[in-house]
Design a protein around this motif. Sequence first.
Motif, PDB file in Angstrom:
ATOM      1  N   VAL A  23      -1.312  -1.701  -5.951  1.00 33.91           N
ATOM      2  CA  VAL A  23      -1.071  -2.777  -4.895  1.00 33.91           C
ATOM      3  C   VAL A  23      -0.680  -2.008  -3.665  1.00 33.91           C
ATOM      4  O   VAL A  23      -1.189  -2.371  -2.880  1.00 33.91           O
ATOM      5  N   ALA A  24       0.252  -1.013  -3.521  1.00 27.77           N
ATOM      6  CA  ALA A  24       0.684  -0.501  -2.384  1.00 27.77           C
ATOM      7  C   ALA A  24      -0.315   0.353  -1.754  1.00 27.77           C
ATOM      8  O   ALA A  24      -0.589   0.651  -0.577  1.00 27.77           O
ATOM      9  N   GLN A  25      -1.377   0.646  -2.542  1.00 28.07           N
ATOM     10  CA  GLN A  25      -2.654   1.323  -1.878  1.00 28.07           C
ATOM     11  C   GLN A  25      -3.747   0.307  -1.450  1.00 28.07           C
ATOM     12  O   GLN A  25      -4.631   0.818  -1.112  1.00 28.07           O
ATOM     13  N   GLY A  26      -3.373  -0.885  -1.598  1.00 26.05           N
ATOM     14  CA  GLY A  26      -4.286  -1.825  -1.159  1.00 26.05           C
ATOM     15  C   GLY A  26      -5.561  -2.190  -1.962  1.00 26.05           C
ATOM     16  O   GLY A  26      -6.681  -2.368  -1.505  1.00 26.05           O
ATOM     17  N   GLU A  27      -5.586  -1.798  -3.511  1.00 27.10           N
ATOM     18  CA  GLU A  27      -6.653  -1.986  -4.003  1.00 27.10           C
ATOM     19  C   GLU A  27      -6.601  -3.020  -4.862  1.00 27.10           C
ATOM     20  O   GLU A  27      -6.585  -3.168  -6.149  1.00 27.10           O
ATOM     21  N   CYS A  28      -6.852  -3.965  -4.200  1.00 23.80           N
ATOM     22  CA  CYS A  28      -6.924  -5.482  -4.845  1.00 23.80           C
ATOM     23  C   CYS A  28      -7.810  -5.550  -5.857  1.00 23.80           C
ATOM     24  O   CYS A  28      -7.603  -6.228  -6.692  1.00 23.80           O
ATOM     25  N   ASP A  29      -9.067  -4.998  -5.722  1.00 22.74           N
ATOM     26  CA  ASP A  29     -10.202  -5.266  -6.650  1.00 22.74           C
ATOM     27  C   ASP A  29      -9.797  -4.498  -8.028  1.00 22.74           C
ATOM     28  O   ASP A  29     -10.746  -4.784  -8.903  1.00 22.74           O
ATOM     29  N   SER A  30      -8.840  -3.684  -8.116  1.00 23.84           N
ATOM     30  CA  SER A  30      -8.629  -3.139  -9.302  1.00 23.84           C
ATOM     31  C   SER A  30      -7.975  -4.075 -10.267  1.00 23.84           C
ATOM     32  O   SER A  30      -8.016  -4.121 -11.567  1.00 23.84           O
ATOM     33  N   CYS A  31      -7.604  -5.537  -9.733  1.00 25.35           N
ATOM     34  CA  CYS A  31      -7.213  -6.757 -10.634  1.00 25.35           C
ATOM     35  C   CYS A  31      -7.906  -7.848 -10.372  1.00 25.35           C
ATOM     36  O   CYS A  31      -7.937  -8.791 -11.151  1.00 25.35           O
ATOM     37  N   HIS A  32      -8.412  -8.016  -9.019  1.00 25.92           N
ATOM     38  CA  HIS A  32      -8.486  -9.296  -8.688  1.00 25.92           C
ATOM     39  C   HIS A  32     -10.220  -9.106  -8.411  1.00 25.92           C
ATOM     40  O   HIS A  32     -11.019  -8.206  -8.143  1.00 25.92           O
TER      41      HIS A  32
END
Length: 142
Positions: A1-10
């Motif tokens: 989340v802190a790295q802004g990797e939203c697409d790792s979950c969404h």
Amino acid sequence: VAQGECDSCHDAPKPDAPVTLAENEPESCYNCHDEDGFQRKHAHAPAEAGECSSCHKPHASKHNPLLVESSKTLCLQCHQEEVDGFKKKYIHTPVAQGDCIGCHNPHSADKNSLLKKVDADLCFSCHEEEAEKYIYGKKVYP
């Protein structure tokens, strides 16, 4: 989340559509968290059911580790039978401080009651001075 990797979950966002998870719980959680920690002999009911968000917030929280409430408040929401233990004259320090996870694994454990260690090993993990007394045959407290 802190790295802004939203697409790792969404899933990729779509116009005029709500944001969705790429996978359901707990699979989306296992993308970062080791599944082995949830597969021991005794499992905590929410973890066994894959209901990570019943205890954790996925993005941010003022309670570590991303808990929806303090660990004491959160645990007592389901474990009300333990409340009387907080009213006794002498209360074990971790209990008084609401540090349930100091002794219990919140996901799964090989020991009964989700204990992190067995018998005296659990006690001696904090009470090192008592371990020395025990080892050298001096007075031991039950």
